[in-house]
Scaffold this motif. Structure first.
Motif, PDB file in Angstrom:
ATOM      1  N   ILE A 203      -3.028  23.994  18.988  1.00 44.39           N
ATOM      2  CA  ILE A 203      -1.939  24.919  18.602  1.00 44.39           C
ATOM      3  C   ILE A 203      -1.205  24.319  17.263  1.00 44.39           C
ATOM      4  O   ILE A 203      -0.508  24.933  16.826  1.00 44.39           O
ATOM      5  N   PHE A 204      -1.373  23.041  17.209  1.00 44.57           N
ATOM      6  CA  PHE A 204      -0.887  22.497  16.061  1.00 44.57           C
ATOM      7  C   PHE A 204      -1.337  22.660  14.703  1.00 44.57           C
ATOM      8  O   PHE A 204      -0.812  22.370  13.677  1.00 44.57           O
ATOM      9  N   ASN A 205      -2.628  23.335  14.606  1.00 44.78           N
ATOM     10  CA  ASN A 205      -3.195  23.706  13.451  1.00 44.78           C
ATOM     11  C   ASN A 205      -3.004  25.109  13.092  1.00 44.78           C
ATOM     12  O   ASN A 205      -3.025  25.984  13.766  1.00 44.78           O
ATOM     13  N   SER A 211      -3.810  30.380  20.525  1.00 43.59           N
ATOM     14  CA  SER A 211      -2.760  30.712  20.877  1.00 43.59           C
ATOM     15  C   SER A 211      -2.117  30.017  22.089  1.00 43.59           C
ATOM     16  O   SER A 211      -0.921  30.285  22.403  1.00 43.59           O
ATOM     17  N   PHE A 212      -3.177  29.368  22.834  1.00 42.89           N
ATOM     18  CA  PHE A 212      -2.577  28.640  24.087  1.00 42.89           C
ATOM     19  C   PHE A 212      -3.020  27.159  23.942  1.00 42.89           C
ATOM     20  O   PHE A 212      -3.939  27.006  23.231  1.00 42.89           O
ATOM     21  N   PRO A 213      -2.530  26.282  24.509  1.00 45.95           N
ATOM     22  CA  PRO A 213      -2.718  24.934  24.687  1.00 45.95           C
ATOM     23  C   PRO A 213      -4.301  24.649  24.843  1.00 45.95           C
ATOM     24  O   PRO A 213      -4.692  25.202  25.683  1.00 45.95           O
ATOM     25  N   THR A 214      -4.770  23.792  23.954  1.00 41.82           N
ATOM     26  CA  THR A 214      -6.142  23.422  24.066  1.00 41.82           C
ATOM     27  C   THR A 214      -6.676  22.234  24.966  1.00 41.82           C
ATOM     28  O   THR A 214      -5.641  21.383  25.314  1.00 41.82           O
ATOM     29  N   LEU A 221      -0.166  15.826  24.709  1.00 43.57           N
ATOM     30  CA  LEU A 221       0.931  15.754  25.546  1.00 43.57           C
ATOM     31  C   LEU A 221       0.859  14.479  26.322  1.00 43.57           C
ATOM     32  O   LEU A 221       2.047  14.088  26.992  1.00 43.57           O
ATOM     33  N   LYS A 222      -0.290  14.465  27.219  1.00 43.96           N
ATOM     34  CA  LYS A 222      -0.244  13.301  28.149  1.00 43.96           C
ATOM     35  C   LYS A 222       0.015  12.001  27.535  1.00 43.96           C
ATOM     36  O   LYS A 222       0.785  11.086  27.953  1.00 43.96           O
ATOM     37  N   VAL A 262      -6.210  21.790  31.437  1.00 40.75           N
ATOM     38  CA  VAL A 262      -4.991  22.192  30.705  1.00 40.75           C
ATOM     39  C   VAL A 262      -4.827  23.800  31.258  1.00 40.75           C
ATOM     40  O   VAL A 262      -3.856  24.413  30.990  1.00 40.75           O
ATOM     41  N   GLN A 263      -5.779  24.503  31.706  1.00 43.64           N
ATOM     42  CA  GLN A 263      -5.694  25.756  32.272  1.00 43.64           C
ATOM     43  C   GLN A 263      -5.036  25.990  33.622  1.00 43.64           C
ATOM     44  O   GLN A 263      -4.643  26.965  34.073  1.00 43.64           O
ATOM     45  N   ILE A 264      -4.761  24.650  34.278  1.00 46.04           N
ATOM     46  CA  ILE A 264      -4.175  24.962  35.748  1.00 46.04           C
ATOM     47  C   ILE A 264      -2.726  25.296  35.562  1.00 46.04           C
ATOM     48  O   ILE A 264      -2.036  24.654  34.982  1.00 46.04           O
TER      49      ILE A 264
END
Length: 273
Positions: A203-205, A211-214, A221-222, A262-264
């Protein structure tokens, strides 16, 4: 987007026709395994983290120090326009998703916030920015060229002390970017403020279709909240600390299983996508 950034990111819904999407998906199974997992290499993860955490637009990198939250985040939503119940739920789901990934507590509050998220009309953005962020040149550029904006300020120890996000509900919905704004701005004020075309899929690109975190965003983030890093680190110190942090994430499966983890409890799953 941060005040020092102006983005050309566009929603995949407007860029990719059904035929192109189908062609892309048909091509993917033929990719070599190592190409599909390229972002999982140590070198790529280090480069990506340095891009999004330790760089800024307009050449302000010279004295950048790593910044993250050290105290619990108290998030206040000023929800003055749009579908208020739906917007409040979107913010709740995304903020708790970020808290789950990073381990950094995020609590929704009514008073004494250190993170304020303002849902407003496009015509009110400049007024809100003036009151909460200021009138710097980078803010004016963001208001002119961006869709939504965010800013954080640090204390003398380079810990994030307060942050503001402003999302024009009407304008972002017209552009098909409302969810993008919520996801990207909340994620960036966690301490990953820069956009970079070198970071993909992410999403930083600005030119990605995400549209959602990959899975890559999950790992970044970790890393941002790994004990090996601390607020105030220089560029060289962060670079030196990252290999040990990556090693532990690789050992516990956070890198290999990032696309699944990441989907949890994510906003994407909440939206049924």
């Amino acid at each position: 987007m941060f005040p020092w950034q102006h983005s050309s990111k566009r929603s995949a819904r407007h860029l990719i026709g059904p035929w192109l999407a189908a062609a892309w998906l048909a091509w993917l199974p033929g990719l070599p395994l190592q190409a599909a997992a390229r972002w999982q290499s140590d070198e790529y993860l280090i480069q990506s983290f340095m891009e999004v955490a330790m760089k800024r637009e307009y050449g302000h990198e010279a004295q950048i120090r790593f910044s993250r939250w050290q105290t619990p985040i108290r998030l206040k939503l000023i929800n003055e326009f749009g579908d208020k119940p739906l917007q409040a739920e979107v913010v709740r789901v995304q903020s708790q998703h970020l808290a789950r990934i990073t381990g950094q507590p995020i609590k929704l509050v009514e008073t004494n916030p250190n993170l304020t998220l303002i849902m407003t009309r496009h015509q009110q953005m400049a007024s809100w920015a003036n009151r909460t962020i200021g009138q710097g040149g980078s803010v004016k550029i963001a208001l002119k060229e961006g869709i939504c904006l965010a800013n954080f300020a640090t204390n003398p120890g380079f810990e994030i002390a307060r942050a503001t996000i402003i999302i024009p509900v009407d304008y972002s919905r017209d552009k098909g970017r409302f969810l993008d704004c919520v996801v990207e701005e909340l994620t960036q004020v966690m301490g990953l403020p820069n956009d970079s075309d070198k970071v993909f899929p992410s999403i930083f690109n600005d030119h990605s279709i995400d549209s959602f975190p990959t899975g890559l965003d999950y790992v970044l983030l970790k890393l941002a909240y790994h004990p090996a890093l601390r607020s105030g680190m220089t560029v060289d110190e962060v670079r030196a600390a990252l290999p040990a942090a990556i090693k532990t994430l690789r050992a516990n499966g956070d890198i290999a299983q990032a696309d699944q983890r990441v989907q949890i409890e994510s906003l994407k799953r909440w939206a049924g996508l």
